[in-house]
Write an enzyme that holds these catalytic residues in place. Structure first.
Site, PDB file in Angstrom:
ATOM      1  N   HIS A  92     -42.936  24.093  58.906  1.00 52.63           N
ATOM      2  CA  HIS A  92     -43.935  24.607  57.983  1.00 52.63           C
ATOM      3  C   HIS A  92     -43.780  26.112  57.805  1.00 52.63           C
ATOM      4  CE1 HIS A  92     -45.406  21.173  60.375  1.00 52.63           C
ATOM      5  NE2 HIS A  92     -45.633  20.659  59.190  1.00 52.63           N
TER       6      HIS A  92
HETATM    7  S1  FES Z   1     -44.302  25.688  61.578  1.00 51.74           S
HETATM    8 FE1  FES Z   1     -45.308  23.773  61.858  1.00 51.74          FE
HETATM    9  S2  FES Z   1     -44.335  23.081  63.644  1.00 51.74           S
HETATM   10 FE2  FES Z   1     -43.404  24.986  63.382  1.00 51.74          FE
END
Ligand code: FES
Ligand code: HEM
Lengths: 427, 190
Positions: free
Chosen positions: B155
């Site tokens: 993410h």
């Molecule tokens: S940014 Fe969501 S798990 Fe690493």
């Protein structure tokens, strides 16, 4: 509908049996002569289709379990062994994997049907709530089943989803971590995790089966709702379950099975992800983690919210709120057919769900993120604000006086409808 | 119901004792059913490992497994150390050191992210604090994110050369596991 039993044992043996265990009587009363509204459309056939898929999943699952090995070093290989070596293994696995997808397709249509025609309203609130429980149990079962393959997507889906609970650390430091390690049975997803997911994946379908029995019981107290939302008042409003709806359900089921067969034989991996054909590697995260298609709308809601804890709360709330819609909807009219304003809002609600499903598979950046936030906002606004408020202000359109009137027009009243001469008059 | 008080009968006594017995018994036997799911003795016994650092050249990184989790060990270059030291606490989304060798709440200065002021060696649990993916940045050719440390592709979380979260949804710095230097070039984790 509570009514006198009309079962008459045909011979001495069935009479003897009926005096001891009246299951044939139960089948006759509940699925033979049971009075159904005469105006059901094809959206009412998904209940039967769902029951069929529960049976498909249990049968294919039980035989897969004869070859599957729930161990971190053997699970992936045993699934490949099923695919390559076991007689008909490829078919059984593709039935089970695509059966899960068909199950969800049917349940979504079933839920949307119930929401559009107001089937959750009195006197069917318990029926509706049991339905939401079945949906939750299905989601848990499918999530656990997907993990069993122990491919890259399985492993990382389990990691990311179980880690959702670590957000509770923000409420009470250490609580979330303790829960996550309890779920894992270790300090990371591993063999103990796989074993317990397998145990529960085997158990939960039978819990679903129990819930389905209660669901049907709760259905057979008030009887089925129908497209007008008007209850059965006279004999001419109803027809018997058999043969009218056994045939209609059977026809729709056959059509649905053609779709199922199409996926099994022509596109068996269309609905899954190629990365799940790579064995789980706890050291390498795939670049894009996507859940199975039926979880995408909820995954999009999770990611639309920038805060970890609030995202998790929104995810759970988006499903649990469904439990309360019998009371959130304030309209006295059940069917959206007679609700000129609500109808359009409901269409928007379905669209927001589809949009969220599309976005769940995209990276949450730029426009995707903005649209995802708007759709998430609408999803909650619909349930929490639009449902109560529109119910208060809307003026419903004219409704027919009865189910019969809606089918045959005004003044049709009672009597045997044309073309239904065979309708049993036994009640 | 009767308005005057009635003497408790033998049946009342039996109902209450049986009820209490059942309630206490059920509650007590629930615990083994819950606790069996917690990490077991074999999982706990894997609790410490020794790692030889001698082969790890400056600028290189290795990953070892500890308690089923990847541990990142990076031999930092002088430049990377300087970069991490130049950051002021106010620029950090998470100002806490998250170093299990220090007291909770210590500030996330670079010196608090290493052990015994040995700034060459950065030892971290290689699990993104967002939802548990493994950040990229261990390999020479890996993307290391905007701050030259690690980048989590799931993410989009960026970590700096001291493993501190700088940008993205992850709430905390990468954790520093408990470890000790057994010699100049050998550590024991756990
Ligand atoms: S940014 Fe969501 S798990 Fe690493
Ligand atoms: C509600 C009913 C069920 C649903 C929705 C469901 C769903 C799933 C799903 C989605 C998978 C992953 C399929 C794949 O990608 O390969 C799976 C795998 C599996 N399921 Fe089920 N399942 C159900 C019932 C059962 C039952 C009753 C059993 C009996 C033990 C079972 C045994 C298995 C096994 C052994 C696997 C791993 C093998 C494989 O991947 O094909 N399932 N399940």
């Amino acid at each position: 509908m509570a009514h006198e039993s009309t079962y008459k044992p045909g011979n001495a043996l069935s009479k003897w049996f009926d005096d001891r265990l009246p299951v044939l009587r139960l089948m006759h009363d509940q699925f033979g002569v049971f009075p159904m509204p005469r105006n059901l459309n094809y959206l009412w056939t998904f209940g039967g289709i769902l029951t069929f898929f529960l049976v498909v999943q249990v049968l294919s699952g039980v035989v897969l379990a004869m070859h599957y090995v729930p161990h971190e070093s053997m699970a992936f290989a045993s699934v490949e062994h099923i695919m390559r070596d076991v007689n008909w293994g490829w078919l059984l696995r593709y039935m089970h994997a695509n059966g899960g997808s068909m199950f969800f397709l049917a349940v979504y249509l079933h839920i949307i049907r119930g929401m559009y025609y107001g089937s959750y309203k009195a006197p069917r609130e318990i029926l509706w709530i049991l339905g939401v429980f079945i949906f939750l149990a299905m989601m848990a079962t499918a999530f656990m089943g997907y993990s069993l393959v122990w491919g890259q997507m399985s492993f990382w889906a389990v990691t990311v989803i179980t880690n959702l609970f670590s957000s509770l650390d923000a409420i009470w430091s250490g609580l979330g971590t303790a829960i996550v390690e309890w779920i894992w049975g270790g300090f990371a997803v591993g063999n103990p995790t796989l074993n317990r997911l397998y145990s529960l994946h085997y158990l939960l379908p039978f819990v679903i089966f129990g819930l389905v029995l209660l669901h049907i019981w709760a259905l057979h107290v008030p009887g089925s709702n129908n497209p007008t939302g008007i209850e059965i008042k006279t004999k001419s409003d109803s027809i018997s379950f058999h043969p009218y709806y056994t045939v209609k359900d059977g026809f729709a089921m056959s059509a649905f099975i053609v779709l199922f067969a199409f996926f099994i034989f022509y596109a068996p991996n269309f609905l899954s992800h190629p990365d799940n054909y790579i064995e789980a590697d706890p050291l390498v995260t795939p670049p894009h983690i996507v859940p199975e298609w039926y979880f995408l709308p909820f995954y999009a809601i999770l990611r639309a919210i920038p805060d970890k804890l609030l995202g998790v709360i929104a995810l759970f709330a988006s499903i649990l709120l469904l439990l309360f819609i019998p009371w959130l909807d304030t309209s006295k009219v059940k069917s959206a057919r007679y609700r000129p304003i609500y109808k359009w809002f409901f269409a928007l609600f379905v669209i927001s769900g589809l949009v969220l499903g599309y976005l769940g598979a995209k990276a949450p950046e730029g426009w995707y993120l903005i649209v995802g936030r708007i759709a998430t906002a609408y999803y909650f606004l619909h349930l929490l604000v639009i449902m109560p408020v529109v119910g208060w202000i809307e003026k419903p359109t004219a409704m027919p006086g009865s189910i019969t009137e809606s089918v045959l027009g005004k003044g049709a009243g009672g009597g045997t409808p044309k073309g239904a001469a065979a309708a049993p008059e036994r009640r | 119901m009767a308005a005057k008080t009635i003497e408790p009968t033998r049946r009342d006594f039996m109902t209450i004792t049986a009820g209490a017995f059942a309630a206490v018994g059920a509650a007590a036997s629930l615990w083994p059913f819950i606790d069996q799911m917690n990490p077991d003795a074999s999982a706990l016994s894997l609790a410490s490992i020794e790692v030889d650092l001698a082969p790890v050249q400056e600028g290189q990184a290795i990953t070892v497994m500890w308690r089923g989790k990847p541990v990142f060990i990076r031999h930092r270059t002088a430049e990377e150390i300087e970069k991490a030291k130049a950051v002021s606490l106010s620029e950090l989304p998470d100002p806490e050191a998250r170093n299990m060798n220090l007291e909770a709440g210590a500030p996330a200065n670079d010196i608090n992210r290493v052990k015994d002021k040995n700034e060459k060696w950065l030892v971290l649990i290689g699990i993104c604090t967002h939802l548990g993916c493994i950040p990229k940045g261990q390999g020479i050719a890996d993307v290391k994110g905007e701050y030259g440390g690690w980048f989590c592709p799931c993410h989009g979380s960026h970590y700096d050369t001291a493993g501190r979260i700088r940008k993205g949804p992850a709430p905390r710095n990468l954790d520093v596991p408990p470890f000790n230097f057994l010699s100049e070039t050998k550590i024991k984790i756990g």
